[in-house]
Motif scaffolding. Structure first.
Motif, PDB file in Angstrom:
ATOM      1  N   ARG A   1       1.170   4.057  -3.027  1.00  0.00           N
ATOM      2  CA  ARG A   1       0.951   5.489  -2.778  1.00  0.00           C
ATOM      3  C   ARG A   1       2.165   6.306  -3.226  1.00  0.00           C
ATOM      4  O   ARG A   1       2.025   7.402  -3.771  1.00  0.00           O
ATOM      5  CB  ARG A   1       0.646   5.729  -1.302  1.00  0.00           C
ATOM      6  N   GLN A   2       3.362   5.770  -3.000  1.00  0.00           N
ATOM      7  CA  GLN A   2       4.591   6.456  -3.418  1.00  0.00           C
ATOM      8  C   GLN A   2       4.652   6.562  -4.944  1.00  0.00           C
ATOM      9  O   GLN A   2       5.005   7.611  -5.483  1.00  0.00           O
ATOM     10  CB  GLN A   2       5.826   5.714  -2.886  1.00  0.00           C
TER      11      GLN A   2
ATOM     12  N   ALA B   1       0.830  -1.209   0.000  1.00  0.00           N
ATOM     13  CA  ALA B   1       0.000   0.000   0.000  1.00  0.00           C
ATOM     14  C   ALA B   1       0.865   1.259   0.000  1.00  0.00           C
ATOM     15  O   ALA B   1       0.607   2.201  -0.762  1.00  0.00           O
ATOM     16  CB  ALA B   1      -0.944  -0.006   1.194  1.00  0.00           C
ATOM     17  N   GLU B   2       1.900   1.280   0.838  1.00  0.00           N
ATOM     18  CA  GLU B   2       2.791   2.445   0.886  1.00  0.00           C
ATOM     19  C   GLU B   2       3.533   2.623  -0.440  1.00  0.00           C
ATOM     20  O   GLU B   2       3.675   3.742  -0.925  1.00  0.00           O
ATOM     21  CB  GLU B   2       3.807   2.287   2.022  1.00  0.00           C
TER      22      GLU B   2
ATOM     23  N   ALA C   1       2.127   6.663  -6.961  1.00  0.00           N
ATOM     24  CA  ALA C   1       1.120   7.657  -7.341  1.00  0.00           C
ATOM     25  C   ALA C   1       1.640   9.070  -7.110  1.00  0.00           C
ATOM     26  O   ALA C   1       1.490   9.949  -7.966  1.00  0.00           O
ATOM     27  CB  ALA C   1      -0.173   7.422  -6.566  1.00  0.00           C
ATOM     28  N   LEU C   2       2.261   9.301  -5.971  1.00  0.00           N
ATOM     29  CA  LEU C   2       2.809  10.619  -5.664  1.00  0.00           C
ATOM     30  C   LEU C   2       3.883  11.026  -6.677  1.00  0.00           C
ATOM     31  O   LEU C   2       3.887  12.158  -7.170  1.00  0.00           O
ATOM     32  CB  LEU C   2       3.381  10.622  -4.241  1.00  0.00           C
TER      33      LEU C   2
ATOM     34  N   GLN D   1      -6.217   9.712  -8.091  1.00  0.00           N
ATOM     35  CA  GLN D   1      -7.063   9.304  -6.982  1.00  0.00           C
ATOM     36  C   GLN D   1      -6.734   7.836  -6.712  1.00  0.00           C
ATOM     37  O   GLN D   1      -6.789   7.011  -7.623  1.00  0.00           O
ATOM     38  CB  GLN D   1      -8.546   9.443  -7.350  1.00  0.00           C
ATOM     39  N   ILE D   2      -6.387   7.517  -5.477  1.00  0.00           N
ATOM     40  CA  ILE D   2      -6.004   6.151  -5.148  1.00  0.00           C
ATOM     41  C   ILE D   2      -6.839   5.653  -3.981  1.00  0.00           C
ATOM     42  O   ILE D   2      -6.976   6.343  -2.971  1.00  0.00           O
ATOM     43  CB  ILE D   2      -4.484   6.050  -4.870  1.00  0.00           C
ATOM     44  N   GLN D   3      -7.430   4.484  -4.154  1.00  0.00           N
ATOM     45  CA  GLN D   3      -8.257   3.860  -3.126  1.00  0.00           C
ATOM     46  C   GLN D   3      -7.650   2.507  -2.778  1.00  0.00           C
ATOM     47  O   GLN D   3      -7.596   1.620  -3.629  1.00  0.00           O
ATOM     48  CB  GLN D   3      -9.685   3.660  -3.631  1.00  0.00           C
TER      49      GLN D   3
END
Length: 183
Positions: free
Chosen positions: A56-57, A52-53, A59-60, A71-73
């Motif tokens: 998210r990284q 998950a981390e 995506a950032l 947008q990330i879910q």
């Protein structure tokens, strides 16, 4: 090393020296690229972060590089997944975002993770899209990343679904069975 030794021996022949210097430069570039590829194969972020981390990284980094919104879910609680499954899912998102950079830069992107008997990751963009039937008819040398995604999913008993049409964006969906690591 052999080219550098040769370069030292031909210092008085400028034309030959230029060719050897160019060969040395190309060898260094290719070596750097090979090292980067090997480093990328290890999915290094997964060595220090949860899936998950790491997602998210990714995506950032995409948001910052492409100046676009993602947008990330991701579910609050993610099961402990087999390392091969995590790596495949990470690589899928990474390659999907690479495709967005190539073909849909600057458009919104959505990443959704769903977990039931399978882990499913959906990456959707509002880009130009493409004709999936034409892609299916091409040899793997065209859109090689998509073929690689499909192969990676199938190796793990999963599947890749591609929904796209010219002017309609692209939806990539990878599903693989949950292989939970025993506690």
């Amino acid at each position: 090393l052999q080219l550098e030794a040769l370069a030292g021996m031909i210092s008085d022949e400028p034309r030959t020296r230029r060719r050897v210097d160019r060969a040395i430069e190309l060898a260094r570039v290719n070596l750097d690229e090979a090292r980067r590829s090997v480093r990328d194969l290890r999915a290094a972020p997964l060595e220090h972060m949860s899936l998950a981390e790491a997602l998210r990284q990714l995506a950032l980094e995409h948001e910052e590089e492409c100046e676009t919104d993602i947008q990330i879910q991701i579910p609050e609680a993610m099961p402990l997944l087999d390392k091969q499954v995590e790596t495949a899912l990470f690589r899928f998102v990474q390659e999907s975002l690479t495709n967005c950079r190539k073909h849909a830069i600057g458009v919104p992107v959505w990443i959704d993770v769903h977990i039931d008997e399978c882990v499913t990751i959906v990456v959707r963009d509002a880009g130009p899209g493409f004709d999936v039937e034409v892609w299916r008819g091409k040899a793997p040398s065209h859109h090689f990343g998509l073929h690689g995604m499909r192969e990676r999913a199938e190796r793990l008993g999963g599947a890749l679904r591609i929904d796209s049409a010219p002017g309609a964006g692209t939806i990539l969906r990878m599903s693989v069975p949950v292989a939970v690591v025993p506690a």
